[in-house]
Design a protein around this motif. Structure first.
Motif, PDB file in Angstrom:
ATOM      1  N   ILE A 131      14.500  81.706  23.373  1.00 32.19           N
ATOM      2  CA  ILE A 131      14.486  81.472  21.928  1.00 32.19           C
ATOM      3  C   ILE A 131      15.881  81.141  21.413  1.00 32.19           C
ATOM      4  O   ILE A 131      16.061  80.289  20.540  1.00 32.19           O
ATOM      5  N   TYR A 132      16.894  81.795  22.008  1.00 32.44           N
ATOM      6  CA  TYR A 132      18.261  81.660  21.490  1.00 32.44           C
ATOM      7  C   TYR A 132      18.882  80.319  21.859  1.00 32.44           C
ATOM      8  O   TYR A 132      19.955  79.978  21.350  1.00 32.44           O
ATOM      9  N   LYS A 133      18.221  79.556  22.723  1.00 30.82           N
ATOM     10  CA  LYS A 133      18.718  78.234  23.079  1.00 30.82           C
ATOM     11  C   LYS A 133      17.947  77.126  22.358  1.00 30.82           C
ATOM     12  O   LYS A 133      18.208  75.948  22.593  1.00 30.82           O
ATOM     13  N   GLU A 134      16.980  77.492  21.499  1.00 26.09           N
ATOM     14  CA  GLU A 134      16.202  76.523  20.738  1.00 26.09           C
ATOM     15  C   GLU A 134      16.916  76.273  19.413  1.00 26.09           C
ATOM     16  O   GLU A 134      16.902  77.104  18.490  1.00 26.09           O
ATOM     17  N   THR A 135      17.591  75.123  19.323  1.00 30.98           N
ATOM     18  CA  THR A 135      18.450  74.855  18.168  1.00 30.98           C
ATOM     19  C   THR A 135      17.667  74.813  16.857  1.00 30.98           C
ATOM     20  O   THR A 135      18.166  75.211  15.807  1.00 30.98           O
ATOM     21  N   ARG A 136      16.421  74.344  16.897  1.00 33.62           N
ATOM     22  CA  ARG A 136      15.654  74.192  15.660  1.00 33.62           C
ATOM     23  C   ARG A 136      15.247  75.538  15.080  1.00 33.62           C
ATOM     24  O   ARG A 136      14.940  75.640  13.901  1.00 33.62           O
ATOM     25  N   LEU A 137      15.217  76.584  15.932  1.00 36.74           N
ATOM     26  CA  LEU A 137      14.810  77.901  15.456  1.00 36.74           C
ATOM     27  C   LEU A 137      15.996  78.839  15.328  1.00 36.74           C
ATOM     28  O   LEU A 137      15.825  80.068  15.331  1.00 36.74           O
ATOM     29  N   ARG A 138      17.166  78.278  15.241  1.00 37.86           N
ATOM     30  CA  ARG A 138      18.352  79.118  15.199  1.00 37.86           C
ATOM     31  C   ARG A 138      18.339  80.032  13.976  1.00 37.86           C
ATOM     32  O   ARG A 138      18.788  81.175  14.030  1.00 37.86           O
ATOM     33  N   VAL A 139      17.794  79.545  12.861  1.00 41.93           N
ATOM     34  CA  VAL A 139      17.733  80.370  11.649  1.00 41.93           C
ATOM     35  C   VAL A 139      16.817  81.568  11.851  1.00 41.93           C
ATOM     36  O   VAL A 139      17.079  82.667  11.349  1.00 41.93           O
ATOM     37  N   LEU A 140      15.757  81.379  12.621  1.00 40.88           N
ATOM     38  CA  LEU A 140      14.773  82.449  12.821  1.00 40.88           C
ATOM     39  C   LEU A 140      15.114  83.360  13.986  1.00 40.88           C
ATOM     40  O   LEU A 140      14.435  84.375  14.194  1.00 40.88           O
ATOM     41  N   ALA A 141      16.149  83.009  14.769  1.00 39.27           N
ATOM     42  CA  ALA A 141      16.470  83.800  15.956  1.00 39.27           C
ATOM     43  C   ALA A 141      16.895  85.213  15.598  1.00 39.27           C
ATOM     44  O   ALA A 141      16.754  86.145  16.409  1.00 39.27           O
ATOM     45  N   THR A 142      17.419  85.412  14.383  1.00 43.48           N
ATOM     46  CA  THR A 142      17.843  86.758  13.989  1.00 43.48           C
ATOM     47  C   THR A 142      16.681  87.742  13.960  1.00 43.48           C
ATOM     48  O   THR A 142      16.881  88.949  14.109  1.00 43.48           O
ATOM     49  N   ALA A 143      15.467  87.230  13.775  1.00 42.10           N
ATOM     50  CA  ALA A 143      14.309  88.121  13.737  1.00 42.10           C
ATOM     51  C   ALA A 143      14.021  88.727  15.106  1.00 42.10           C
ATOM     52  O   ALA A 143      13.294  89.722  15.204  1.00 42.10           O
ATOM     53  N   PHE A 144      14.562  88.125  16.185  1.00 42.89           N
ATOM     54  CA  PHE A 144      14.295  88.603  17.542  1.00 42.89           C
ATOM     55  C   PHE A 144      15.443  89.445  18.114  1.00 42.89           C
ATOM     56  O   PHE A 144      15.322  89.976  19.210  1.00 42.89           O
ATOM     57  N   GLN A 145      16.561  89.568  17.385  1.00 38.10           N
ATOM     58  CA  GLN A 145      17.729  90.231  17.938  1.00 38.10           C
ATOM     59  C   GLN A 145      17.507  91.711  18.181  1.00 38.10           C
ATOM     60  O   GLN A 145      18.110  92.292  19.085  1.00 38.10           O
ATOM     61  N   SER A 146      16.674  92.327  17.385  1.00 31.92           N
ATOM     62  CA  SER A 146      16.417  93.755  17.563  1.00 31.92           C
ATOM     63  C   SER A 146      15.383  94.026  18.642  1.00 31.92           C
ATOM     64  O   SER A 146      15.024  95.168  18.885  1.00 31.92           O
ATOM     65  N   THR A 147      14.862  92.987  19.268  1.00 34.97           N
ATOM     66  CA  THR A 147      13.855  93.128  20.322  1.00 34.97           C
ATOM     67  C   THR A 147      14.385  92.506  21.603  1.00 34.97           C
ATOM     68  O   THR A 147      15.434  91.871  21.632  1.00 34.97           O
ATOM     69  N   ARG A 148      13.664  92.726  22.689  1.00 37.62           N
ATOM     70  CA  ARG A 148      13.993  92.083  23.964  1.00 37.62           C
ATOM     71  C   ARG A 148      13.179  90.801  24.165  1.00 37.62           C
ATOM     72  O   ARG A 148      13.135  90.241  25.258  1.00 37.62           O
ATOM     73  N   LEU A 149      12.500  90.355  23.096  1.00 33.80           N
ATOM     74  CA  LEU A 149      11.693  89.145  23.212  1.00 33.80           C
ATOM     75  C   LEU A 149      12.604  87.944  23.395  1.00 33.80           C
ATOM     76  O   LEU A 149      13.593  87.771  22.682  1.00 33.80           O
ATOM     77  N   ARG A 150      12.233  87.114  24.364  1.00 31.13           N
ATOM     78  CA  ARG A 150      13.071  85.948  24.643  1.00 31.13           C
ATOM     79  C   ARG A 150      12.216  84.686  24.824  1.00 31.13           C
ATOM     80  O   ARG A 150      12.559  83.630  24.319  1.00 31.13           O
ATOM     81  N   GLY A 151      11.120  84.793  25.543  1.00 29.73           N
ATOM     82  CA  GLY A 151      10.240  83.645  25.754  1.00 29.73           C
ATOM     83  C   GLY A 151       9.165  83.577  24.676  1.00 29.73           C
ATOM     84  O   GLY A 151       8.677  84.597  24.187  1.00 29.73           O
ATOM     85  N   MET A 152       8.756  82.366  24.292  1.00 31.90           N
ATOM     86  CA  MET A 152       7.771  82.204  23.220  1.00 31.90           C
ATOM     87  C   MET A 152       6.925  80.962  23.515  1.00 31.90           C
ATOM     88  O   MET A 152       7.464  79.889  23.776  1.00 31.90           O
ATOM     89  N   LEU A 153       5.606  81.156  23.495  1.00 35.67           N
ATOM     90  CA  LEU A 153       4.661  80.055  23.672  1.00 35.67           C
ATOM     91  C   LEU A 153       3.952  79.850  22.343  1.00 35.67           C
ATOM     92  O   LEU A 153       3.205  80.723  21.891  1.00 35.67           O
ATOM     93  N   VAL A 154       4.211  78.712  21.690  1.00 35.98           N
ATOM     94  CA  VAL A 154       3.628  78.418  20.376  1.00 35.98           C
ATOM     95  C   VAL A 154       2.479  77.428  20.568  1.00 35.98           C
ATOM     96  O   VAL A 154       2.671  76.338  21.117  1.00 35.98           O
ATOM     97  N   ILE A 155       1.306  77.840  20.109  1.00 35.93           N
ATOM     98  CA  ILE A 155       0.089  77.035  20.279  1.00 35.93           C
ATOM     99  C   ILE A 155      -0.417  76.649  18.893  1.00 35.93           C
ATOM    100  O   ILE A 155      -1.110  77.420  18.219  1.00 35.93           O
ATOM    101  N   PRO A 156      -0.081  75.452  18.385  1.00 35.63           N
ATOM    102  CA  PRO A 156      -0.628  75.023  17.082  1.00 35.63           C
ATOM    103  C   PRO A 156      -2.147  74.843  17.170  1.00 35.63           C
ATOM    104  O   PRO A 156      -2.672  74.370  18.186  1.00 35.63           O
ATOM    105  N   LEU A 157      -2.831  75.249  16.125  1.00 31.79           N
ATOM    106  CA  LEU A 157      -4.290  75.143  16.076  1.00 31.79           C
ATOM    107  C   LEU A 157      -4.664  74.030  15.106  1.00 31.79           C
ATOM    108  O   LEU A 157      -4.374  74.104  13.903  1.00 31.79           O
ATOM    109  N   HIS A 158      -5.285  73.000  15.657  1.00 26.26           N
ATOM    110  CA  HIS A 158      -5.729  71.869  14.842  1.00 26.26           C
ATOM    111  C   HIS A 158      -7.247  71.784  14.888  1.00 26.26           C
ATOM    112  O   HIS A 158      -7.853  71.924  15.960  1.00 26.26           O
ATOM    113  N   TYR A 159      -7.856  71.592  13.719  1.00 24.79           N
ATOM    114  CA  TYR A 159      -9.273  71.233  13.684  1.00 24.79           C
ATOM    115  C   TYR A 159      -9.348  69.795  13.222  1.00 24.79           C
ATOM    116  O   TYR A 159      -8.994  69.476  12.099  1.00 24.79           O
TER     117      TYR A 159
END
Length: 926
Positions: free
Chosen positions: A308-336
């Motif tokens: 997550i910390y190497k994804e430049t587009r989500l740099r603003v949101l990376a602070t939400a993960f600093q208090s956790t050990r979460l690092r990998g993220m799989l985002v699945i957009p749902l389209h109908y």
């Protein structure tokens, strides 16, 4: 020839073959990879009698790991589970392993290495186990000496794709044999070990295929489980489906965000990012950065983020993960379809790794010195980012489609439920209104019944105010009677401790002039709040003196003048009068007007009732006569139009036909004369010129001479046939016979049958109708010939309709069903008996004063109920557009009323129908 192994034992080729089969049999007993590798090293070490046999497997980065090992009496240290750096095996050696499947044999004592390329059995060169020896590289010798090895054998393990055999082979690993002493590897040993290695490669490939199959089965089981949670249960379990998806994709936490129209929902499971106040949003998916990022995705896109910390587009949101050990993220957009309706986000935490190396792995790639120590060295890596495999991304795409469809279905269901709830509320409201209206109607009916039971005016008025007060739940209801310019409260019903106003005399001046004018027009006055409504001060004070806060006034109008007022008072509080209440009071006021007139009109009503009954009877008789007249007019107009049409057509056809018929005899005579003249020419001039001869040949003169008289004869027959048809049409219409006269009845019947001939002939699957005539010897019958022809036409047409309908139903009910050979004759006989038929008979009565005509068919017949009504005007059993119900009614009038005869119908269901016509031979004058 026998060979001698390194232990001095002698083995024959047959014994070697047996050893090979035994080794392969043990290796192939299982499809589990570790069982295969363990059995392999054990069998080969026992066969070669070396100190250590191991299997070395290459990793994706080029390094390798010892995954199976067999050691004899701990003569060499164990290397099982240890990793070796990629530089230990040069790239050139790896290429030789793949291209020529090269085997290497190293003898450390002599410093020699034997290389033996493998030639498969299907090669163009003969298969040999030749070993070419040369000096071994000193670095290689030092490497083996550091391991305590004096003799080594290395064979590559190459895998082929079992599904795609044409795919290139892959270097999976190495089969390595180490010995602490010098040892010579014989050709037969190399051959046998190579055969075992080939079998091991095949077993590994099959094991990998089994592993892939199991993974596919697990994938399908996961998809089916989630599909069941989303689609196959009465309620969609989104939370359970999310948890199953997280587990299937190896996550430790996740979230499902739904954004459909105005519906926004969030489901979470496991460890979650923590949004600080600095971001300004409590939900990650509501942040503009996230929404802009999601808007760029198209249906089917998946975002697999390793770190997550190497994804430049989500740099603003990376602070939400600093208090956790979460690092990998799989985002699945749902389209109908094309609409983004949400997203599934699955998290993976960072992890620590530990790799066991055989000696310390040097990072300096320029150092080419061999390892001098193979002691265990642990390499630890902290905070590693997890990788998302292609299989996991593929599974995520499948799950995205299932979740999108389920969410859309849930949203649609919720909208439908909301609509149903709203509809239910509306139905309940309307039901309540209908119940109230029904109650009001019931009360009105009760009051009306009470009014009708008595002629006592006070009783009637008291019943009205009592029921109105109860129904409207008002505090007071009065009836105010108007006499000239004054009025008096004559009836009152009060609830509670409110003052009585009974007998109070009030001048009309107490009411505003505008209200009085409206009362005289039959209008209603509703005051919801005395203190706030627009009222004159005098009127407001008057109402307040009566303790009234709201009132409803309805006039009682009688004989175009106002008799009085029905007034409902609400004294406890203001009140909004409803339309249904106002309507009820108006209806009761009308009933009050009726009650007042009732006593005065009672005697007159009795006389009026008698007069009404007499008028009703007259109207009924007039209606019956009107129906008969209408029936006659319709039929007369119909038959007159038909007769005019038939007569007109017959007249128009008759003129040209007479012309043709009258000239055919002359044409025949002239033709015969010309032919005789032609024969004279042929007799006197037997040799005509060539030009005439060619013309004779071209027109085929002989055939023309033979065929022309026949044509004239055929034309004569056709003209005679047309004249007979025209005559029948003129006879049937009989427009010139408005009065009764003696006629041939048989001629009228025959003319009718001639007109209906097209409906009697067979066509297609319809077998046609047989006409059976049984005519008696009749004199000329005095009657209205045209009208009698109408009777014949109506009855015979109805018979044809019944027979056609019966034939159609027989065909549809299975006339073509399979029948046994033994019953074939009986069925044919039954079908012959059921052939459509109309039987017509005529005869005179015994005294020869009356003519009897019977027209019968073998159709389906009719029920007793139908038979009773067939002569009623406008009654018909035919479908809309196929009958008016006037034919038999008119026929009945013609026979019974016009000819003073009898027309009866004899019919029974399933046994056909017969009409009996009886008219006098001589029609009596009126």
């Amino acid at each position: 020839m026998k060979s001698v192994d390194n232990q001095g034992s002698v083995s024959t080729p047959l014994e070697q073959e047996s050893i090979l089969h035994r080794m392969i049999d043990r290796i192939r007993r299982s499809l589990e990879l570790q069982d295969i590798l363990t059995a392999t090293v054990s069998e080969i070490r026992a066969f070669l009698a070396t100190d250590r046999v191991m299997i070395y497997r290459f990793d994706a980065d080029g390094s390798g790991e010892v995954v199976a090992e067999s050691i004899y009496e701990q003569r060499l240290p164990s290397l099982l589970g240890l990793h070796f750096p990629a530089d230990d095996i040069p790239q050139e050696a790896r290429e030789m392993f793949v291209t020529v499947r090269q085997r290497s044999i190293v003898d450390v004592a002599t410093g020699r290495i034997g290389l033996s390329p493998f030639q498969p059995a299907n090669s163009s060169h003969p298969q040999t186990e030749n070993i070419a020896y040369r000096s071994v590289d000193s670095c290689h010798l030092q490497y083996l000496q550091a391991m305590g090895v004096q003799s080594s054998l290395v064979l590559p393990i190459l895998l082929c794709d079992l599904i795609t055999p044409s795919a290139p082979t892959q270097l999976w690993g190495l089969l390595v044999s180490h010995h602490s002493q010098a040892r010579t590897i014989l050709k037969r040993e190399l051959k046998l070990v190579q055969q075992v290695t080939d079998q091991v490669a095949m077993a590994i490939a099959q094991s990998n295929l089994l592993t892939e199959t199991r993974a596919q089965q697990r994938r399908e089981a996961i998809i089916n489980k989630i599909n069941s949670l989303l689609h196959k249960q009465p309620v969609i379990h989104l939370q359970a489906a999310l948890e199953a998806a997280i587990a299937a994709l190896g996550g430790t936490g996740g979230r499902l965000y739904i954004n459909v129209e105005q519906t926004k929902e969030l489901y979470t499971c496991g460890k979650q990012p923590s949004l600080s106040d600095e971001l300004g949003y409590s939900i990650l998916e509501n942040h503009p950065v996230w929404q802009n990022w999601m808007s760029e995705y198209k249906p089917g896109d998946i975002s697999a983020i390793t770190d997550i910390y190497k994804e430049t587009r989500l740099r603003v949101l990376a602070t939400a993960f600093q208090s956790t050990r979460l690092r990998g993220m799989l985002v699945i957009p749902l389209h109908y379809r094309q609409a983004l309706i949400g997203a599934i986000t699955i998290f993976r935490p960072e992890f620590d790794t530990e790799i066991l190396w055989a000696g310390r792995c040097e990072q300096n790639k320029r150092q080419r010195l061999p390892q001098l120590s193979f002691d265990l060295w642990r390499e630890e890596k902290k905070g590693q980012a997890p990788q998302w495999s292609a299989e996991e991304i593929s599974l995520a795409k499948v799950l995205a489609s299932d979740f999108a469809i389920a969410i859309h279905q849930q949203h649609t269901t919720q909208k439908l439920q909301a609509f149903n709830n709203n509809l239910t509320e509306r139905v309940q409201e309307q039901t309540a209104e209908l119940e109230k209206s029904f109650l009001l109607t019931t009360v009105l009916k009760q009051v009306t019944q009470q009014i009708r039971k008595t002629l006592d005016l006070n009783t009637i008025l008291q019943s009205i105010v009592k029921e109105v007060r109860f129904l409207l739940n008002s505090d007071r209801v009065i009836i105010y009677k108007i006499t000239d310019e004054n009025g008096e409260i004559v009836v009152e019903e009060v609830s509670g401790n409110w003052d009585s106003v009974l007998g109070l005399k009030l001048p009309l001046a107490c009411f505003p002039d505008e209200s009085v004018r409206l009362f005289f027009q039959g209008r209603v006055r509703a005051i919801n709040n005395v203190s706030t409504d627009t009222l004159s001060s005098c009127h407001r004070e008057f109402l307040e003196s009566l303790q009234v806060q709201a009132n409803l006034i309805v006039p009682i109008n009688m004989n175009n003048h106002i008799w009085g007022l029905v007034i409902a008072h609400q004294c406890s509080s203001p009140r909004d009068w409803q339309d249904v209440e106002i309507d009820l009071l108006q209806q009761l006021a009308d009933q009050a007007a009726i009650a007042i007139q009732q006593a005065q009109l009672y005697e007159q009503s009795c006389v009026a009732e008698a007069e009404a009954k007499a008028k009703a009877q007259q109207l009924e008789q007039a209606l019956y006569q009107l129906q008969e007249t209408q029936t006659k007019l319709i039929q007369n107009e119909k038959m007159s139009s038909l007769g005019q049409l038939v007569a007109g057509i017959a007249h128009e056809i008759n003129n040209p036909v007479n012309f043709i018929h009258g000239n055919l005899c002359h044409a025949s005579e002239y033709t015969q004369q010309i032919l005789e003249l032609l024969k004279l020419y042929q007799a006197h001039y037997p040799q005509p010129p060539d030009e005439i001869d060619k013309a004779i040949e071209a027109i085929d003169l002989d055939f023309l001479l033979e065929d022309l008289p026949k044509i004239i004869t055929s034309m004569q027959v056709g003209a005679d046939r047309i004249r007979s048809i025209v005559l029948s049409l003129r006879n049937f219409s009989r427009l010139d016979e408005a009065e009764n006269k003696p006629v041939d009845i048989h001629e009228g019947i025959n003319n009718t049958l001639l007109i209906l001939q097209h409906r009697l002939k067979p066509s297609g699957n319809y077998s046609g109708i047989n006409i059976v005539k049984d005519y008696g010897n009749l004199p000329l019958i005095e009657c209205y010939a045209g009208q009698m022809n109408q009777v014949f036409m109506n009855i015979i047409s109805n018979a044809i309709d019944a027979l056609e309908e019966s034939s159609f139903h027989d065909e549809m009910s299975g006339v073509n069903s399979k029948i046994g050979k033994g019953k074939m004759s009986a069925v044919k006989e039954n079908q012959a008996n059921k052939h459509p038929q109309i039987h017509i008979s005529t005869k005179l009565s015994l005294d020869e004063s009356r003519l009897l005509i019977r027209i019968a068919d073998n159709g389906p017949g009719m029920t007793e109920e139908t038979k009773k009504r067939i002569f009623d005007p406008f009654f018909t059993t035919k479908s809309v557009g196929k009958g008016t119900g006037l034919g038999l009614a008119i026929s009945y009038q013609i026979v019974v009323e016009k000819h003073h005869g009898v027309l009866e119908c004899i019919s029974e269901l399933g046994k056909g129908t017969e009409f009996w016509i009886e008219i006098p031979v001589t029609l009596a004058s009126k």
